[in-house]
Design a protein around this motif. Structure first.
Motif, short mmCIF file in Angstrom:
data_model
loop_
_atom_site.label_atom_id
_atom_site.label_comp_id
_atom_site.label_asym_id
_atom_site.label_seq_id
_atom_site.Cartn_x
_atom_site.Cartn_y
_atom_site.Cartn_z
N ALA A 15 51.98 56.68 26.71
CA ALA A 15 52.05 55.67 25.65
C ALA A 15 51.07 54.54 25.91
CB ALA A 15 53.47 55.14 25.54
N VAL A 16 50.90 54.16 27.16
CA VAL A 16 49.97 53.08 27.50
C VAL A 16 48.52 53.57 27.44
CG1 VAL A 16 49.23 51.52 29.34
CG2 VAL A 16 51.67 51.86 28.89
N LEU A 17 48.26 54.74 28.02
CA LEU A 17 46.89 55.25 28.05
C LEU A 17 46.38 55.65 26.67
CD1 LEU A 17 46.86 57.35 31.35
CD2 LEU A 17 46.04 55.01 30.97
N ALA A 18 47.28 55.80 25.70
CA ALA A 18 46.86 56.11 24.33
C ALA A 18 46.17 54.91 23.68
CB ALA A 18 48.07 56.53 23.49
N ARG A 19 46.37 53.73 24.27
CA ARG A 19 45.71 52.52 23.75
C ARG A 19 44.27 52.46 24.26
NH1 ARG A 19 49.47 48.48 22.17
NH2 ARG A 19 51.62 49.19 22.36
N GLN A 20 43.44 51.72 23.57
CA GLN A 20 42.06 51.56 24.00
C GLN A 20 42.01 50.70 25.26
OE1 GLN A 20 39.47 50.13 20.95
NE2 GLN A 20 37.65 50.06 22.25
#
Length: 354
Positions: free
Chosen positions: A343-348
């Protein structure tokens, strides 16, 4: 399965964590090392050379069918965890997999599906969950030692010079701070607080594109958690749990804690248990640990070796009991941690680190 009440363990891998396992199993009840498998004959022979009664194999498959092992510890690179774990599951061989179970959520889901379809034992080797200090700290929290938990804060970070060939910075080798060290505090947060209602976060990219540092914020019904990790700085390496009636501190280094402190306030905790790895911080911790300070209670839980024996004991006990999962560390917890990381790594990413 052995009828002696002792699990005969085989190790797949010959790296540093495999050596720690081999050294610590001597401190574990109901477990002994009988075999080691690796791709390099020279490394296997060097590994088993000083060990008594341990047989070397040049493939995991050969070790599984040898009749010399009751369970396998997978201590290889993250990138081969899936294949080796599925091989064990397919052979009906209980397996303990070094963290992270995989560096890929889809692969972890595949492992869980295969394990549950076959009823095979699979456990992620999240050793920090089993340390006596953490177990005692969790029991103290449950007993109301700090009142209702309101905030969980953990920082794990140490400076690693950037090198694109280093597995920590190589995506193809499962690199990244969150999968390598961030999994520890995320797993412990779930152990203490359960399932978060919301996950927020941000991360910084290394030149290779993997995460070199990250911050994750978790929201629960009555509490919050802040977790930071990184290879671009030296952190406090503490776990601080704040409640209505006090503060509990593990570490540094909390993933290898030999004790914890309960303090009346965060200010007292910062004074009595300073974080960091510097000389001054170490001297202050050593001094204050032995001084009677008002509002501070130290609880010591030392152990021999590096601490892997406690997860070995837990896995061995679960296998001997016929469980498909270790009750204190179920696969659902492992998958939940990987979901939070995704969920975090899906962010830029934020600005690249150098």
């Amino acid at each position: 399965m052995t009828k002696s009440g002792t699990i005969r363990w085989g190790i797949s891998g010959t790296g540093s964590i495999a050596r720690q396992f081999a050294a610590d199993i001597g401190h574990a009840a109901n477990a002994r090392l009988t075999s080691v498998a690796g791709r390099s004959a020279d490394k296997v022979e060097a590994f088993i050379g000083p060990l008594q009664g341990v047989t070397g194999f040049h493939s995991l498959d050969d070790m599984i069918v040898s009749g010399l092992v009751d369970a396998v510890y997978v201590a290889t690179s993250n990138t081969v965890h899936l294949d080796q774990t599925l091989a064990c599951i397919g052979a009906g061989m209980p397996v303990l997999v070094e963290k992270p179970l995989t560096a890929s959520l889809p692969e972890a889901l595949e492992i869980r599906s295969a394990a549950r379809s076959s009823g095979s034992f699979v456990m992620e080797a999240m050793w920090a969950r089993y340390l006596p200090a953490f177990t005692a700290a969790r029991n103290a929290i449950r007993a109301g030692a700090i009142g209702k938990v309101r905030h969980f804060q953990a920082d794990i970070a140490w400076k690693v010079p950037y090198d694109s060939a280093n597995r920590l910075f190589d995506r193809d080798q499962g690199g990244g701070a969150l999968h390598d060290i961030g999994v520890y505090p995320l797993s412990l947060a779930r152990c203490v607080l359960g399932t978060p209602r919301a996950v927020e976060g941000k991360w910084r990219a290394a030149p290779s594109g993997v995460d070199i540092g990250a911050l994750i914020s978790l929201s629960f019904a009555d509490a919050t958690a802040t977790i930071t990790c990184g290879f671009d700085r030296d952190g406090t390496n503490q776990l601080v749990i704040e409640g209505d009636d006090g503060v509990l501190v593990l570490g540094p280094l909390f993933i290898n804690a030999t004790g914890f402190a309960i303090c009346k306030s965060r200010a007292i905790a910062n004074l009595a248990v300073p974080g960091g790895s510097g000389m001054q911080a170490r001297i202050r911790r050593k001094l204050f640990r032995h001084l009677p300070l008002p509002g501070v209670a130290h609880h010591q839980h030392p152990f021999p070796g590096s601490g892997l024996q406690f997860e070995i004991e837990a896995a061995s006990k679960a296998i001997l009991s016929g469980f498909a999962e270790e009750p204190g560390n179920p696969l659902d917890d492992t998958l939940a941690v990987l979901e939070m990381i995704d969920a975090v790594l899906a962010r830029q990413a934020e600005t690249s680190a150098t």
